[in-house]
Design an enzyme around this catalytic site. Structure first.
Site, PDB file in Angstrom:
ATOM      1  CE  LYS A  88      -0.322   2.655   0.306  1.00  0.00           C
ATOM      2  NZ  LYS A  88      -1.625   2.892   1.052  1.00  0.00           N
ATOM      3  CB  SER A 120      -3.961   3.718   4.266  1.00  0.00           C
ATOM      4  OG  SER A 120      -3.894   2.246   4.996  1.00  0.00           O
ATOM      5  CB  SER A 180      -0.787   1.228   4.703  1.00  0.00           C
ATOM      6  OG  SER A 180      -1.739   1.727   3.525  1.00  0.00           O
TER       7      SER A 180
END
Lengths: 474, 484
Positions: free
Chosen positions: A76, A175, A151
């Protein structure tokens, strides 16, 4: 090429010489190239990952390879990797290059994982649909009209669309688990303090945890085993010994499991309810007991979460000022103009909303009414949740009330967007481990995920049970 | 302004003192805290606030804070939380400062200050808490830009906050003097106000004597010497009284002291005040201080001047005056104690320090850390005098200056070379006495008739004959035996 959905099979193929790491990397690179429209990756470390694959192939030949040799991983874009850009999908960190690596990166590399690129995400991990990224939304590979969740949307899609073997995300309020659920993959948020946060660009420090997104529970366990454990860089980490999570044991004794009454209440998609019900029925037949519990604080979860996380975020994001760090405005003026303009230009709308909300709840006139009260409620929610977990091994819920929604469907209504976190924020508020596993496919073609949550540091049991439940389904 | 008007008012003053701690590394990371190095060379991803970095405790900084608390008779808090103080400024890398808010590590202390007239006063402390320093903005290095040096960013500090117990600038001066002496003695801080390792802010208000309410307070900053603390406060008291007497109103504001003009000037008004949005630092777990740790710190604490003065008076039989002068600076007291390791004549050790050594340092403009003669050499010269081999005056006027010039040479060597070693052997002195007495028969009669001052003449003559080597004390004794 036959792509492996768990690492044990891949490892065997690499050891037997059926494939080389270079083959695997090239395959994923070609997949990434073919599926560029998904926008899962912000940057691909193409040459670097091939070079690294060659090195690891040598190691495999010499039988000196680490636990993750040849595992191709996406990270990420909020995890620092020395010599690589990290932007948290924000304009304010456009072109910022980290001069140090996160502890998880060092541990993954030490076990010979190959990091193939950085994955798109919501700006500073603030969002539930990957629509707040400055690099644009990520598309759900199952249906491109739908969001991948957020996310860690890029991570989930990268695994879903087989652009890499597994991905490392972060979870502050769901997330990892929510996009895993939306994309039909496995997502694990470990206990707070299980994995070092050193190198994770902070959103809300007392909620953030790094965790894996993978195709199988076994891979999630293996990645946790590599990443977890004491780290001198993180004062909030637990020094508890790391268990052999990867040695999955599906020989599970009959268990008492709680499910929240609200899972079958208003706002939950009927097919999601149905999937949960079916799953429970199957396990009941195996001798497990399911008991409905009511959690009277459910309505307070999301408000508590947003008061506390925005408060911490407003402070964590203060370092991006356009002076020493972050985008700097070209407008001339004094120091105040520099700060205001740089931040105004650099941060997106959702991030600004949360900074303002957090600044408000910490301001002296409102501190007690919001921040202090939310701290107290956090304590109560934690105590009540732990009370349930004294009587039950696990609490199960759907990971999300609905399957993935369409782009734009909730982005105009922040409250509706925030409520998508209703079942996931509890684990972060209480610091508990929770995993999302795919259990069914909705008639709309999208995946339905189920969340299992347990007491702190019970990852071993949690992973065993998740793998066991999957084995009973398949 | 006449004294009678001033006498109607009473000033109320509280102090906030920031003290940089003498640790090797910074408060929340391992950067060095060495002073005076090239700008931005003592930094790391943590002190620069790079994204993803996390702070960690510096145990030594915590111990020094506790040590100061114990020295100031404070309560030490068991359960400590760090807090973030949020504000934007160029020299604050993270956009917040890690400090303590609701749970300062030390609270409710007190110390006693001494005033010029010999009276004492108890000053109560509100708290001592730990925090980190900021970087340093420099506006005068470049014509077009402000430059920032982050070497100081993250340096550990303690902030000592007093109750509003001061009434005059002199009291504040006495307090800051005491605090500086304490931090130096305890190895907490080098106490250098000019370099900013010790900084003092004052909250000053005035009210009519007998009033129960406080007046509006003004914060005064940038008083970078102990004298400036007194001067700034005295100025501010007068300014406020004059303002009120002229029908004006004191505004709540922050003022800076201009040492050149000896005045305070407005820096910012209340409207410009920050809301610091304090909240518990989520990146650091609560710090728990247990009794065993406190006792360990207490047992390892260096002695404070108060304790040393008592010891010197009681055990070393020094006068209070001598004991005070010696303990003025920690290094002087340490030097004194080292002399005392090698001689039992403590009084002489004190006399040397407060006499010859002090005047030498004054002449050279140095302090004791730069004084070249080793304490053991001073002990040696004391012992040589006590053995009667060297006169006091020869020691201080002839041997000592040579020792200072050639610290590698022993005092005995120097005295021998200068031919100053005295004869204290009665057998060799007696013939000289006989010779002198034979020379002055009429003086002997005068002496015996009562002119006792003639003793000086006899001694002098013996000394002359011995070329200064006869021990005057023994000569005296022998002469008396013969004459009386």
């Amino acid at each position: 090429m036959n792509l492996f959905n768990n690492y044990i099979a891949l490892q065997k193929a690499l050891e037997q010489g059926t494939y080389t790491c270079v083959d695997i990397v090239k395959h994923y690179l070609s997949n990434i190239n073919k599926q560029k429209h998904l926008n899962a990756f912000i940057e691909v470390f193409e040459e670097e990952s091939i070079e690294r694959a060659k090195l690891i192939d040598e190691k495999i030949k010499n039988k000196k390879a680490g636990k993750l040799a040849g595992m191709v991983i996406g990270i990420k874009d909020n995890i620092a990797y020395k010599g690589h850009k990290v932007s948290a999908s924000s304009k304010i960190l456009d072109n910022f290059e980290s001069i140090y690596s996160a502890t998880v990166i060092e541990r993954l590399l030490a076990e010979d994982a190959i990091i193939i690129g950085r994955c798109n995400c919501d700006e500073f991990a603030m969002g539930a649909s990957n629509e707040t990224s400055v690099y644009g939304p990520v598309l759900n590979a199952a249906n491109n009209e739908y969001v991948p969740g957020g996310s860690s949307g890029g991570c989930a899609v990268a695994v879903q669309a087989k652009l890499c073997h597994a991905a490392i995300g972060s979870d502050t309020g769901g997330s990892i688990r929510q996009p895993a659920s939306f994309c039909g993959v496995v997502g694990l948020k470990p206990t707070y303090g299980r994995i070092s946060r050193w190198g994770l660009l902070a959103y809300a420090s007392s909620f953030d945890q790094i965790g894996p997104i993978s195709q199988s529970v076994e891979d999630a366990a293996l990645l946790l085993e590599v990443m977890a454990g004491a780290d001198e860089h993180d004062a909030t980490i637990s020094t508890k010994a790391v268990e052999k999570y990867s040695e999955i044991n599906t020989d599970v004794a009959p268990t008492k499991i709680a499910y929240l009454k609200e899972c079958f209440g208003e706002g939950v998609d009927p097919e999601v309810k149905e999937a949960l019900y079916t799953w429970m029925e199957k396990l009941k037949k195996e001798g497990h007991e399911f008991v409905e519990v009511s959690f009277p604080y459910l309505d307070y979860l999301v408000p508590t979460y947003y008061v506390l996380t925005t408060a911490e975020a407003s402070s964590n994001l203060s370092r991006f000022q356009g002076l020493q760090l972050g985008h700097r405005t070209s407008e001339k003026g004094d120091l105040e103009v520099l700060f205001k303009k740089s931040r105004t230009e650099g941060f997106g709308k959702e991030v600004k909303r949360r900074i303002m909300l957090g600044t408000f709840v910490l301001s002296s006139d409102y501190y007690d009414a919001y921040y202090t009260k939310a701290q107290k409620v956090r304590r109560i929610i934690t105590d009540k949740t732990n009370d349930i977990l004294k009587d039950f091994e696990y609490i199960i819920t759907p990971t999300t009330p609905t399957t993935a929604f369409k782009f734009g469907e909730k982005s105009k209504d922040p409250v509706a967007m925030y409520l998508a976190d209703i079942f996931t924020v509890q684990a972060n508020i209480c610091g508990l481990p929770a995993i999302s596993i795919p259990v069914a496919t909705h008639s709309n073609g999208l995946s339905i995920g189920l969340q299992l949550m347990s007491s702190v540091f019970k990852e071993k049991e949690l992973l065993n049970f998740a793998a066991y439940s999957q084995s009973k389904h398949l | 302004m006449s004294d009678s008007i001033k006498d109607k008012y009473e000033a109320v003053i509280g102090l906030e003192i920031h003290s940089q701690l003498l640790t090797r590394s910074k408060a929340f990371c391992s950067d060095s805290v060495e002073y005076g190095l090239l700008p931005n060379t003592q930094t790391s991803v943590i002190s620069l606030g790079h994204p993803g970095t996390l702070p960690k405790h510096n145990k030594r900084a915590i111990e020094l804070a506790i040590c100061m608390g114990l020295a100031c008779n404070c309560q030490i808090r068991e359960y400590n939380q760090y807090a973030r103080k949020n504000y934007f400024y160029a020299d604050l890398t993270k956009g917040y400062q890690i400090t303590q808010d609701k749970t300062p590590i030390c609270y409710e202390g007190h110390v006693e200050i001494e005033l010029k007239d010999g009276s004492t006063k108890q000053i109560n402390l509100e708290r001592i808490h730990m925090e980190e320093d900021t970087g340093k903005s420099m506006h005068d290095q470049d014509l077009y830009s402000s430059l920032i040096d982050y070497n100081r960013a993250g340096t550990p500090l303690i902030e000592i906050v007093t109750k509003p117990d001061f009434r005059t600038g002199e009291e504040a001066y006495a307090f800051i003097t005491l605090i500086r002496q304490m931090v130096r003695y305890l190895d907490i801080c080098d106490g250098n106000m000019e370099e900013g390792s010790l900084r003092c802010d004052a909250n000053v208000s005035v009210r009519l004597k007998g009033a129960s309410e406080y007046g509006t307070k003004v914060e005064v900053k940038n008083m970078n010497s102990m004298r400036n603390v007194q001067r700034a406060i005295d100025f501010e008291i007068n300014r406020q009284i004059e303002l009120i007497e002229a029908g004006g109103k004191v505004m709540q504001e922050t003022r800076t002291f201009d040492a050149m003009k000896n005045i305070t000037i407005v820096m910012r008004t209340k409207e410009g005040a920050n809301d610091y949005r304090y909240f518990p630092e989520p990146d650091l777990p609560p710090l728990v201080v247990n009794e065993a740790w406190i006792e360990k710190i207490r047992s390892e604490m260096p002695s404070l001047p108060k304790e040393l003065i008592a010891k010197y008076i009681k055990e070393y039989k020094l006068t209070e005056y001598d004991a005070r002068v010696i303990t003025d600076f920690k290094e002087t007291a340490a030097y004194f104690e080292q002399i005392c390791h090698h001689t039992g004549n403590y009084k002489a050790a004190a006399n040397w320090i407060n006499g010859a050594i002090k005047s030498y340092m004054n002449e050279q403009g140095i302090d004791i850390s730069m004084f070249p003669v080793k304490p053991i050499a001073i002990a040696d010269i004391i012992n040589i005098i006590d053995e009667g081999k060297l006169s006091n005056s020869a020691a201080s006027q002839q041997v000592f200056p040579m020792m200072a010039k050639h610290p590698e040479r022993s005092p005995l060597e120097i005295a021998t070379e200068l031919n100053l070693i005295q004869d204290s052997n009665a057998d060799s002195i007696e013939p000289l006495i006989d010779e002198v007495l034979a020379k002055y028969p009429e003086k002997i009669i005068e002496y015996k008739e009562g002119k006792k001052t003639l003793m000086g003449l006899f001694v002098g003559e013996v000394m002359k004959l011995s070329k200064g080597k006869a021990d005057p004390k023994i000569t005296n004794e022998l002469l008396r035996k013969k004459l009386d």
